[in-house]
Write a protein that holds these residues in place. Structure first.
Motif, PDB file in Angstrom:
ATOM      1  N   ILE A  68       0.835  -1.206   0.000  1.00  0.00           N
ATOM      2  CA  ILE A  68       0.000   0.000   0.000  1.00  0.00           C
ATOM      3  C   ILE A  68       0.867   1.251   0.000  1.00  0.00           C
ATOM      4  CG2 ILE A  68      -1.607   1.375   1.391  1.00  0.00           C
ATOM      5  CD1 ILE A  68      -2.936  -1.296   2.199  1.00  0.00           C
ATOM      6  N   SER A  69       1.946   1.236   0.767  1.00  0.00           N
ATOM      7  CA  SER A  69       2.809   2.425   0.845  1.00  0.00           C
ATOM      8  C   SER A  69       3.452   2.767  -0.492  1.00  0.00           C
ATOM      9  CB  SER A  69       3.893   2.233   1.911  1.00  0.00           C
ATOM     10  OG  SER A  69       4.914   1.358   1.467  1.00  0.00           O
ATOM     11  N   LEU A  70       3.639   1.764  -1.353  1.00  0.00           N
ATOM     12  CA  LEU A  70       4.297   2.011  -2.643  1.00  0.00           C
ATOM     13  C   LEU A  70       3.330   2.372  -3.777  1.00  0.00           C
ATOM     14  CD1 LEU A  70       7.070  -0.729  -2.726  1.00  0.00           C
ATOM     15  CD2 LEU A  70       7.276   1.684  -2.103  1.00  0.00           C
ATOM     16  N   LEU A  71       2.040   2.197  -3.574  1.00  0.00           N
ATOM     17  CA  LEU A  71       1.084   2.482  -4.655  1.00  0.00           C
ATOM     18  C   LEU A  71       1.246   3.879  -5.245  1.00  0.00           C
ATOM     19  CD1 LEU A  71      -2.161   0.766  -3.313  1.00  0.00           C
ATOM     20  CD2 LEU A  71      -0.529  -0.116  -4.998  1.00  0.00           C
ATOM     21  N   PRO A  72       1.392   4.930  -4.439  1.00  0.00           N
ATOM     22  CA  PRO A  72       1.537   6.270  -5.034  1.00  0.00           C
ATOM     23  C   PRO A  72       2.781   6.446  -5.892  1.00  0.00           C
ATOM     24  CG  PRO A  72       0.966   6.435  -2.701  1.00  0.00           C
ATOM     25  CD  PRO A  72       1.303   4.994  -2.979  1.00  0.00           C
ATOM     26  N   LEU A 115      -4.470   4.237 -10.332  1.00  0.00           N
ATOM     27  CA  LEU A 115      -3.100   4.473 -10.786  1.00  0.00           C
ATOM     28  C   LEU A 115      -2.491   3.204 -11.369  1.00  0.00           C
ATOM     29  CD1 LEU A 115      -1.517   6.546  -7.854  1.00  0.00           C
ATOM     30  CD2 LEU A 115      -2.409   7.400 -10.035  1.00  0.00           C
ATOM     31  N   THR A 116      -1.549   3.371 -12.260  1.00  0.00           N
ATOM     32  CA  THR A 116      -0.797   2.236 -12.796  1.00  0.00           C
ATOM     33  C   THR A 116       0.340   1.916 -11.846  1.00  0.00           C
ATOM     34  OG1 THR A 116      -1.326   2.817 -15.073  1.00  0.00           O
ATOM     35  CG2 THR A 116       0.607   1.422 -14.740  1.00  0.00           C
ATOM     36  N   VAL A 117       0.481   0.627 -11.537  1.00  0.00           N
ATOM     37  CA  VAL A 117       1.557   0.162 -10.665  1.00  0.00           C
ATOM     38  C   VAL A 117       2.318  -0.919 -11.412  1.00  0.00           C
ATOM     39  CG1 VAL A 117       2.124  -0.988  -8.491  1.00  0.00           C
ATOM     40  CG2 VAL A 117       0.261   0.670  -8.567  1.00  0.00           C
ATOM     41  N   GLY A 118       3.622  -0.728 -11.521  1.00  0.00           N
ATOM     42  CA  GLY A 118       4.470  -1.723 -12.154  1.00  0.00           C
ATOM     43  C   GLY A 118       5.095  -2.635 -11.119  1.00  0.00           C
ATOM     44  N   GLY A 122      14.630  -6.771  -9.906  1.00  0.00           N
ATOM     45  CA  GLY A 122      15.949  -6.625 -10.524  1.00  0.00           C
ATOM     46  C   GLY A 122      16.007  -5.498 -11.536  1.00  0.00           C
ATOM     47  N   GLY A 123      15.265  -4.435 -11.276  1.00  0.00           N
ATOM     48  CA  GLY A 123      15.248  -3.288 -12.179  1.00  0.00           C
ATOM     49  C   GLY A 123      14.410  -3.476 -13.429  1.00  0.00           C
ATOM     50  N   LYS A 124      13.762  -4.630 -13.574  1.00  0.00           N
ATOM     51  CA  LYS A 124      12.932  -4.892 -14.756  1.00  0.00           C
ATOM     52  C   LYS A 124      11.459  -4.814 -14.377  1.00  0.00           C
ATOM     53  CE  LYS A 124      16.308  -7.810 -17.015  1.00  0.00           C
ATOM     54  NZ  LYS A 124      16.615  -9.117 -17.538  1.00  0.00           N
ATOM     55  N   ARG A 125      10.720  -4.060 -15.147  1.00  0.00           N
ATOM     56  CA  ARG A 125       9.274  -3.920 -14.949  1.00  0.00           C
ATOM     57  C   ARG A 125       8.607  -5.112 -15.643  1.00  0.00           C
ATOM     58  NH1 ARG A 125       6.862   1.152 -13.613  1.00  0.00           N
ATOM     59  NH2 ARG A 125       4.608   1.142 -13.953  1.00  0.00           N
ATOM     60  N   LEU A 126       8.158  -6.081 -14.848  1.00  0.00           N
ATOM     61  CA  LEU A 126       7.654  -7.340 -15.395  1.00  0.00           C
ATOM     62  C   LEU A 126       6.165  -7.315 -15.724  1.00  0.00           C
ATOM     63  CD1 LEU A 126       9.562  -9.815 -13.075  1.00  0.00           C
ATOM     64  CD2 LEU A 126      10.234  -8.969 -15.327  1.00  0.00           C
ATOM     65  N   MET A 127       5.395  -6.574 -14.938  1.00  0.00           N
ATOM     66  CA  MET A 127       3.940  -6.514 -15.133  1.00  0.00           C
ATOM     67  C   MET A 127       3.444  -5.138 -14.740  1.00  0.00           C
ATOM     68  SD  MET A 127       2.619 -10.080 -13.402  1.00  0.00           S
ATOM     69  CE  MET A 127       3.783 -10.208 -12.051  1.00  0.00           C
ATOM     70  N   GLU A 128       2.297  -4.769 -15.309  1.00  0.00           N
ATOM     71  CA  GLU A 128       1.633  -3.533 -14.897  1.00  0.00           C
ATOM     72  C   GLU A 128       0.197  -3.838 -14.510  1.00  0.00           C
ATOM     73  OE1 GLU A 128       2.008  -0.429 -17.808  1.00  0.00           O
ATOM     74  OE2 GLU A 128       4.003   0.086 -17.072  1.00  0.00           O
ATOM     75  N   PHE A 129      -0.292  -3.112 -13.506  1.00  0.00           N
ATOM     76  CA  PHE A 129      -1.640  -3.286 -12.971  1.00  0.00           C
ATOM     77  C   PHE A 129      -2.262  -1.919 -12.712  1.00  0.00           C
ATOM     78  CE2 PHE A 129       1.076  -6.624 -11.231  1.00  0.00           C
ATOM     79  CZ  PHE A 129       0.300  -7.772 -11.241  1.00  0.00           C
ATOM     80  N   LYS A 130      -3.575  -1.885 -12.595  1.00  0.00           N
ATOM     81  CA  LYS A 130      -4.226  -0.784 -11.898  1.00  0.00           C
ATOM     82  C   LYS A 130      -3.966  -1.087 -10.428  1.00  0.00           C
ATOM     83  CE  LYS A 130      -8.531  -0.761 -13.010  1.00  0.00           C
ATOM     84  NZ  LYS A 130      -9.931  -0.467 -13.332  1.00  0.00           N
ATOM     85  N   ALA A 131      -3.799  -0.077  -9.612  1.00  0.00           N
ATOM     86  CA  ALA A 131      -3.461  -0.283  -8.200  1.00  0.00           C
ATOM     87  C   ALA A 131      -4.450  -1.214  -7.511  1.00  0.00           C
ATOM     88  CB  ALA A 131      -3.387   1.056  -7.473  1.00  0.00           C
ATOM     89  N   GLN A 132      -5.741  -1.038  -7.769  1.00  0.00           N
ATOM     90  CA  GLN A 132      -6.715  -1.906  -7.108  1.00  0.00           C
ATOM     91  C   GLN A 132      -6.555  -3.358  -7.558  1.00  0.00           C
ATOM     92  OE1 GLN A 132     -10.565  -0.300  -8.011  1.00  0.00           O
ATOM     93  NE2 GLN A 132     -10.596  -1.110 -10.075  1.00  0.00           N
ATOM     94  N   ASP A 133      -6.250  -3.572  -8.808  1.00  0.00           N
ATOM     95  CA  ASP A 133      -6.034  -4.937  -9.291  1.00  0.00           C
ATOM     96  C   ASP A 133      -4.733  -5.517  -8.747  1.00  0.00           C
ATOM     97  OD1 ASP A 133      -8.403  -4.901 -10.732  1.00  0.00           O
ATOM     98  OD2 ASP A 133      -7.422  -4.123 -12.539  1.00  0.00           O
TER      99      ASP A 133
END
Length: 175
Positions: A68-72, A115-118, A122-133
């Motif tokens: 939760i703390s990282l969502l923003p 919001l979009t959350v990746g 290891g520095g690689k963005r593997l997936m993206e989500f909406k924060a709620q998802d």
């Protein structure tokens, strides 16, 4: 009536975190009563390729309060740098998660829900989500997996616990 993201996530995490605090107490009591070294349980794993108890305590923190703390920020990268290697450290980690969740408001989660959350490893963005998802389809299942595995390790090692110990106190209807 619609359910808020807060209602769907926070109270259930709090319930299981409280139950885990009780499980830590029962685990410590078990080693004391049976004359075992703490490491006998703390370092236990379901199998060689799985993690030990401290990792699972850290993981429930990671997939609840920390997430939760990282969502923003728009990015989630799990933090496993410090694992609680004693009973007191496990209690402290669970309490830290509880305190952080108690401070989360309905409005805070609603503000970041879209919001979009990746997911970054290891520095690689593997997936993206909406924060709620992210919370409901990634963090929440991981949270329960690690809480359940913690419970399962204790059962495997002979700690006298049952389903009620895992569930904790449900939110029942009051008059």
């Amino acid at each position: 009536m619609a359910v808020t993201l807060h209602e769907a996530f926070v109270p259930s995490c709090q319930q299981i975190l409280t139950a885990m605090q009780g499980l830590v107490d029962k685990a410590q009591q078990h080693v004391e009563e049976h004359g075992l070294a703490d490491a006998e349980l703390i370092e236990a794993r379901l199998c060689d390729t799985m993690w030990d108890l401290p990792w699972h305590v850290r993981s429930v923190w990671v997939h609840s309060a920390y997430a939760i703390s990282l969502l923003p920020t728009g990015e989630f990268s799990p933090d496993f740098t410090e694992q609680p290697r004693s009973w007191d450290a496990m209690r402290a980690q669970l309490e830290t998660a509880q305190d952080a969740l108690a401070a989360v408001t309905v409005d805070q989660l609603e503000e970041v829900a879209e919001l979009t959350v990746g997911f970054v490893i290891g520095g690689k963005r593997l997936m993206e989500f909406k924060a709620q998802d992210f919370l409901l389809s990634f963090s929440q299942p991981n949270f329960y997996f690690h809480a359940t595995t913690f419970y399962d390790i204790l059962r495997m090692k002979g700690v006298e616990i049952g389903k009620r110990d895992y569930l904790g106190v449900p939110r029942i209807k009051t008059a």
